[in-house]
Design an enzyme around this catalytic site. Structure first.
Site, PDB file in Angstrom:
ATOM      1  N   CYS A   1       1.162  -0.981   0.245  1.00 50.93           N
ATOM      2  CA  CYS A   1       0.266   0.290   0.059  1.00 50.93           C
ATOM      3  C   CYS A   1       0.470   1.454  -0.134  1.00 50.93           C
ATOM      4  CB  CYS A   1      -0.929  -0.345   1.180  1.00 50.93           C
ATOM      5  SG  CYS A   1      -1.720  -1.589   1.343  1.00 50.93           S
TER       6      CYS A   1
ATOM      7  N   HIS B   1      -3.811   6.939   3.627  1.00 54.03           N
ATOM      8  CA  HIS B   1      -4.543   5.303   2.995  1.00 54.03           C
ATOM      9  C   HIS B   1      -5.575   4.869   3.007  1.00 54.03           C
ATOM     10  CE1 HIS B   1      -4.226   1.007   0.995  1.00 54.03           C
ATOM     11  NE2 HIS B   1      -3.950   0.877   2.386  1.00 54.03           N
TER      12      HIS B   1
ATOM     13  N   ASN C   1     -10.571  -0.970  -0.155  1.00 53.90           N
ATOM     14  CA  ASN C   1      -8.689  -0.668   0.089  1.00 53.90           C
ATOM     15  C   ASN C   1      -8.176  -1.726  -0.951  1.00 53.90           C
ATOM     16  OD1 ASN C   1      -5.912  -0.914   0.667  1.00 53.90           O
ATOM     17  ND2 ASN C   1      -5.981  -2.289   3.162  1.00 53.90           N
TER      18      ASN C   1
HETATM   19  O1  UT7 Z   1      -3.483  -1.982   3.528  1.00 53.90           O
HETATM   20  C1  UT7 Z   1      -3.152  -3.065   4.263  1.00 53.90           C
HETATM   21  C2  UT7 Z   1      -3.411  -2.107   5.943  1.00 53.90           C
HETATM   22  N1  UT7 Z   1      -3.991  -2.723   6.362  1.00 53.90           N
HETATM   23  C3  UT7 Z   1      -4.721  -2.460   7.624  1.00 53.90           C
HETATM   24  O2  UT7 Z   1      -4.693  -1.456   7.911  1.00 53.90           O
HETATM   25  C4  UT7 Z   1      -6.129  -3.056   7.951  1.00 53.90           C
HETATM   26  C5  UT7 Z   1      -5.937  -3.044   9.837  1.00 53.90           C
HETATM   27  N2  UT7 Z   1      -7.070  -4.056   9.822  1.00 53.90           N
HETATM   28  C6  UT7 Z   1      -8.274  -3.707  10.130  1.00 53.90           C
HETATM   29  O3  UT7 Z   1      -8.577  -2.910   9.635  1.00 53.90           O
HETATM   30  C7  UT7 Z   1      -9.832  -4.459  11.286  1.00 53.90           C
HETATM   31  O4  UT7 Z   1      -8.263  -5.210  12.421  1.00 53.90           O
HETATM   32  C8  UT7 Z   1     -10.595  -5.593  10.258  1.00 53.90           C
HETATM   33  C9  UT7 Z   1     -10.811  -4.402   9.344  1.00 53.90           C
HETATM   34  C10 UT7 Z   1      -9.973  -6.381   9.796  1.00 53.90           C
HETATM   35  C11 UT7 Z   1     -10.958  -6.066  11.183  1.00 53.90           C
HETATM   36  O5  UT7 Z   1     -11.524  -5.834  12.250  1.00 53.90           O
HETATM   37  P1  UT7 Z   1     -11.257  -6.060  13.535  1.00 53.90           P
HETATM   38  O6  UT7 Z   1     -12.391  -5.423  14.539  1.00 53.90           O
HETATM   39  O7  UT7 Z   1      -9.862  -5.925  14.149  1.00 53.90           O
HETATM   40  O8  UT7 Z   1     -11.920  -7.020  14.500  1.00 53.90           O
HETATM   41  P2  UT7 Z   1     -11.404  -8.754  14.780  1.00 53.90           P
HETATM   42  O9  UT7 Z   1     -10.017  -8.961  13.570  1.00 53.90           O
HETATM   43  O10 UT7 Z   1     -10.841  -8.749  15.884  1.00 53.90           O
HETATM   44  O11 UT7 Z   1     -12.385 -10.089  14.051  1.00 53.90           O
HETATM   45  C12 UT7 Z   1     -13.661  -9.441  15.313  1.00 53.90           C
HETATM   46  C13 UT7 Z   1     -14.593 -10.326  14.753  1.00 53.90           C
HETATM   47  C14 UT7 Z   1     -14.150 -11.572  14.846  1.00 53.90           C
HETATM   48  O12 UT7 Z   1     -15.690 -12.281  16.074  1.00 53.90           O
HETATM   49  P3  UT7 Z   1     -15.089 -12.981  17.497  1.00 53.90           P
HETATM   50  O13 UT7 Z   1     -13.694 -13.932  17.366  1.00 53.90           O
HETATM   51  O14 UT7 Z   1     -15.037 -12.151  18.292  1.00 53.90           O
HETATM   52  O15 UT7 Z   1     -16.243 -13.758  17.830  1.00 53.90           O
HETATM   53  C15 UT7 Z   1     -14.394 -12.000  13.404  1.00 53.90           C
HETATM   54  O16 UT7 Z   1     -14.076 -13.541  13.027  1.00 53.90           O
HETATM   55  O17 UT7 Z   1     -15.434 -10.264  13.786  1.00 53.90           O
HETATM   56  C16 UT7 Z   1     -15.418 -11.244  13.156  1.00 53.90           C
HETATM   57  N3  UT7 Z   1     -15.328 -11.230  11.755  1.00 53.90           N
HETATM   58  C17 UT7 Z   1     -16.429 -10.565  10.780  1.00 53.90           C
HETATM   59  N4  UT7 Z   1     -17.457 -10.759  10.858  1.00 53.90           N
HETATM   60  C18 UT7 Z   1     -18.033 -10.172   9.910  1.00 53.90           C
HETATM   61  C19 UT7 Z   1     -14.227 -10.713  10.661  1.00 53.90           C
HETATM   62  N5  UT7 Z   1     -14.583 -10.811   9.107  1.00 53.90           N
HETATM   63  C20 UT7 Z   1     -15.916 -10.274   9.658  1.00 53.90           C
HETATM   64  C21 UT7 Z   1     -17.080  -9.936   8.589  1.00 53.90           C
HETATM   65  N6  UT7 Z   1     -18.090 -10.095   8.709  1.00 53.90           N
HETATM   66  N7  UT7 Z   1     -16.532  -9.392   7.487  1.00 53.90           N
END
Ligand code: UT7
Length: 330
Positions: A116, A257, A287
């Site tokens: 990115c 970004h 993204n």
């Molecule tokens: O471009 C390069 C740079 N990339 C980034 O900057 C991305 C950085 N990270 C993020 O933007 C975030 O971490 C994400 C958007 C990827 C994820 O958000 P989060 O708030 O960190 O969620 P998480 O990964 O901690 O997941 C929370 C919950 C999990 O369920 P449990 O374990 O709490 O029951 C996941 O399984 O959300 C669940 N989950 C979803 N639920 C519905 C993960 N993806 C999804 C989804 N729909 N698409």
């Protein structure tokens, strides 16, 4: 250093594929919802390239618009850099396909792989080449067909990404024109594991045995990446603001970004720049990795979100880990 030329951005362009994929469309494919995607990321929809539409096709379309706006003739382009992690082919470089499409016969052409952050890496390289007098005109492009490297069964990642391209033409600044005042780039190779495409390279070739393991798709430890993103982008932006001798209130627009609205809000907060002076288009495109800041720059430019003389800050973060920022007086 005093004999270096000032370098300006003479034109910008972008291209987004026609097909729109909404969060509701994604909810038909994986166990997700518009509510989850919107509240966790800010993304509402993304563009998906046609099957036969390549990264170089999108890059070429964005480049044509940037060239047209810049007034620089294609035959006067000395260097083409394409920043991408989704090249047409591992070799030759996507930039070589773009060169051929454009008929930019004078140009050297190569790719930069800095995820990115690639577009701002390319900007820094081109700036130095022009400033030193080694070349006169550069075309830098961020272009991605991430849909071809997405695991469409993994809800953790497939909701995040989209396809597109953005471009800029750079040349020495004439008296009275704006210029790129300061750049900062960095990387941390100790963090290669938290965001990567593990397979398809020489480290882990795709074989008959692993062909169904989605190894040639983007994998990410979201929370880890999130933490690094906020810290690194804040530091890089502060570095260029300080080097430029600016204060937060001088900045007309921050173009970050486009990965996650919560990251963007955190950056705005840490830079003490109000949200209305931070450009956001990730709700439309998701993204798009190296393309994201390039598309955002072009949209902001064409929408009149900044004008001649304004001070703007671009700041990015991606796999590697890599990060970069640029302070530009337009
Ligand atoms: O471009 C390069 C740079 N990339 C980034 O900057 C991305 C950085 N990270 C993020 O933007 C975030 O971490 C994400 C958007 C990827 C994820 O958000 P989060 O708030 O960190 O969620 P998480 O990964 O901690 O997941 C929370 C919950 C999990 O369920 P449990 O374990 O709490 O029951 C996941 O399984 O959300 C669940 N989950 C979803 N639920 C519905 C993960 N993806 C999804 C989804 N729909 N698409």
């Amino acid at each position: 250093m005093s004999d270096l030329l000032s370098v300006t951005i003479a034109g910008t362009g972008s291209y987004l594929p026609e097909r729109v994929m909404t969060n509701d469309d994604l909810a038909q494919i994986v166990d997700t919802s518009d509510e989850w995607i919107t509240s966790r990321t800010g993304i509402k929809e993304r563009r998906i390239a046609a099957e036969d539409e390549t990264t170089s096709d999108m890059a070429t379309a964005a480049a044509r618009k940037a060239l047209e706006q810049s007034g620089v003739a294609v035959e006067d382009i000395d260097m083409i850099i394409v920043a991408t992690i989704t090249p047409d082919t591992l070799t030759p470089a996507t930039a070589c396909y773009v060169q051929d499409n454009l008929g930019a016969r004078q140009a050297m052409a190569f790719d930069i792989s800095a995820a990115c952050s690639g577009f701002l890496y390319a900007m820094k390289m081109a700036k130095r080449m022009i400033a030193s007098g080694a070349i006169q005109n550069a075309l830098i492009i961020g272009a991605e067909k991430l849909s071809a490297f997405t695991n469409w069964t993994d809800r953790n990642t497939c909701v995040l990404f989209g396809d597109g391209a953005g471009a800029a033409v750079m040349r020495a600044a004439q008296p009275g024109e704006g210029s790129i005042i300061a750049t900062d780039i960095g990387s941390d190779g100790a963090q290669t594991d938290i965001l990567n495409i593990p397979g398809g390279g020489s480290r882990c070739p795709i074989t008959l045995e692993n062909a169904n393991d989605h190894l040639a798709t983007l994998g990410m430890q979201g929370r880890e990446v999130f933490k690094h993103a906020v810290t690194r982008m804040k530091n890089a932006a502060n570095a260029v603001i300080e080097r430029a001798g600016w204060a937060a209130e001088d900045i007309a627009l921050v173009i970050p970004h486009q990965a996650n609205l919560r990251i963007i809000d955190a950056i705005a907060d840490r830079l003490s720049v109000p949200n209305e002076r931070v450009f956001v288009n990730l709700h439309k495109y998701g993204n798009t990795s190296a393309a994201a800041v390039a598309i955002a720059l072009d949209e902001a430019h064409r929408e009149g979100a900044f004008k001649k003389g304004d001070k703007i800050v671009l700041v990015v973060f991606g796999a590697g880990l890599t990060w970069a920022a640029a302070a530009i007086q337009w």
